[in-house]
Write an enzyme that holds these catalytic residues in place. Sequence first.
Site, short mmCIF file in Angstrom:
data_model
loop_
_atom_site.label_atom_id
_atom_site.label_comp_id
_atom_site.label_asym_id
_atom_site.label_seq_id
_atom_site.Cartn_x
_atom_site.Cartn_y
_atom_site.Cartn_z
N THR A 9 7.63 -0.12 1.83
CA THR A 9 7.95 -1.13 2.83
C THR A 9 9.38 -1.61 2.61
O THR A 9 9.72 -2.08 1.52
CB THR A 9 6.97 -2.31 2.72
N GLU B 21 -6.22 -3.66 0.90
CA GLU B 21 -5.98 -5.10 0.89
C GLU B 21 -7.12 -5.83 0.18
O GLU B 21 -6.87 -6.74 -0.62
CB GLU B 21 -5.80 -5.59 2.32
N GLY C 124 0.81 -1.21 0.00
CA GLY C 124 0.00 0.00 0.00
C GLY C 124 0.84 1.26 0.00
O GLY C 124 0.65 2.15 -0.82
#
Length: 184
Positions: free
Chosen positions: A99, A151, A95
């Site tokens: 990360t 998600e 998202g």
Amino acid sequence: MVAEYNGRAGAWLIATTELARVGKDLDLAQYDTFAQHFDTLNSEHRLFFSGQGRSGLAAQMVAMRFMHMGLPAHFVGEATAPSVRDGDTLVLVSGSGKTPVSLNFAEVAKSEGAKVLLVTHQDSSPLREVADAALVLPVAGSTQFGGTLFEESALIVLDSIVLDQMHRRGVPAETMAYNHTNFL
């Protein structure tokens, strides 16, 4: 427009209304360009999927469906996942698009000559800069907690690519069922 919670049925309507909005607002040209990257895959091109947390769970579900189609699909980090190489494809679900673990995986894949595809909700991010193609999901303004709408949307959009690939490849549901686990 963010719906207002109005009991159990209202929660259901919020979630489904938000998912419908994502579907309506999705850039279909970007979706088509992203989905085309799956058209040339065959048994010699391995697919790797990755994501962290709930994004990783969505990625695992989609990896399973590609395996059901008969394509060599793996989730990064599983004990039986091979090393990524030239000609392979890494599909990342992130998202934030930043990360650290996913960014490291993308850099390793690129250094080995693999293609990197990204599903995200960020127009610009470190992962987007590394990726060969990105699909940006329009999930802003959700009432649902955290990244839930992202998600959910990532799973649905990637599952729609599976459905498209089933039809393009002529893979019948019977083949998918045959490749599904029989240990249950």
